[in-house]
Design an enzyme around this catalytic site. Sequence first.
Site: not given
Ligand SMILES: *Cc1c(COP(=O)(O)O)cnc(C)c1O
Length: 426
Positions: A144, A239, A267
């Site tokens: 994700y 990511d 985050k």
């Molecule tokens: C939470 C998350 C995102 C998206 O971040 P948001 O601040 O919710 O847009 C992207 N990549 C990973 C791995 C995530 O866990």
Amino acid sequence: MTRARSAQLYSNAQKLIPGGVNSPARAWDSVGGDPLFLKKASGSRIWDVDDNELIDYVCSWGPMILGHAHPAVIDAAVEATRSGTSFGAPTELEVEMARRVVDAVPSIEAIRFVSSGTEATMSALRLARARTGRSKILKFNGGYHGHEDALLVEAGSGLANQGIASSAGVHPEYAASTLVAEFNDVDSVRLLLQANTGEVAAVIVEPIAGNMGVVTPEPGFLEELRELTREHGVLLIFDEVISGFRVSLGGAQAVYGVMPDITCLGKIVGGGFPVGAYGASAEIMSEVAPLGPMYQAGTLSGNPVAMAAGIATIDELSKPGVYEGLRATTDKLADGLIGVFDASGVQAAVNRVCGLLTVFFTGNPVFDMRTASATDREAFGAFFHGMVDNGVYLPPSQFEAWFVSTAHTDADIEQTLDAVKKSLPA
Ligand SMILES: *Cc1c(COP(=O)(O)O)cnc(C)c1O
């Protein structure tokens, strides 16, 4: 435990907000029931609007690595707020924050701050396309990366599957330009890169998968990914929105010693405020406007209150022993869970890294989305409700990580394990 006020608010919210929530993971759709509405939090604890106190393993899905309302973070944010909350002009705080990220994350020489993880990955893809002149993207089944169109795609079945959107409304051409491989299966990547030679701009991967539940990279997987992408002239995007500042100050890349071309953060980097970031070598980042031709902008980007909270968070995390402590707490919880499951004959796989773990109800190891899917989700639902009834707030889905913070104490772990004993699926 009454939940009357939560139920009332949920009912009101559903009339005003789709599904009553501003992000779908907050609803309890996959476990059933009405979500708790929260009103305050401190350290490892949250309180709902009916004054129930729970130990929190969601931690805002990661940002609250220091626990809730950490005094250093709150003080920094309040002080910044008093000086004005947004200017739309550069500030010293952005430079201070950028310096810390560049010092901490080995592959980053230059960084651009945005306002969410989604914006970070979206911009990283644009950067990879700008840099390579190619358009396709390769991601992993169960990975994700936020809700950008090209990334809202998962494999149907089989690794040659291309671009089936997992959301309505995704532009079919975006979905079709996304290839999907299996995590921990470098051959699935090799086949797709060979079949799309010269067309793939980037491979994007959570180096430690966190959104199929926690799944760690098998030895050699990230190294081979690095080699393979280099061979094909494809940029490698890590990511690290979850793993950044969680598994170490330098993220997963520092732990595994594998350097991506582009890193996405989110985050934790905002200390509980809306911040994302993408960074790379100075050369790659020179593509970004106003230096280069790739446009990317944001009215609230580098927001001073958020930067102040991020700086305070990184400074706390930089103190000696913090990650050793977080790892020890995570191990204590994970080992304790395994002990309880073993003693009661419950089949479960507990995947963990520093600050993260997932309990999968299965007798088999979980190493990719296919094995994560082959778990007993009904058992998880029952377990989840038992835990909440016994004062422990877990992510309301089998496919999420439990987030451990530096505020979780040995007493919290003991209390959690007691709740587990009372909540075991039949
Ligand atoms: C939470 C998350 C995102 C998206 O971040 P948001 O601040 O919710 O847009 C992207 N990549 C990973 C791995 C995530 O866990």
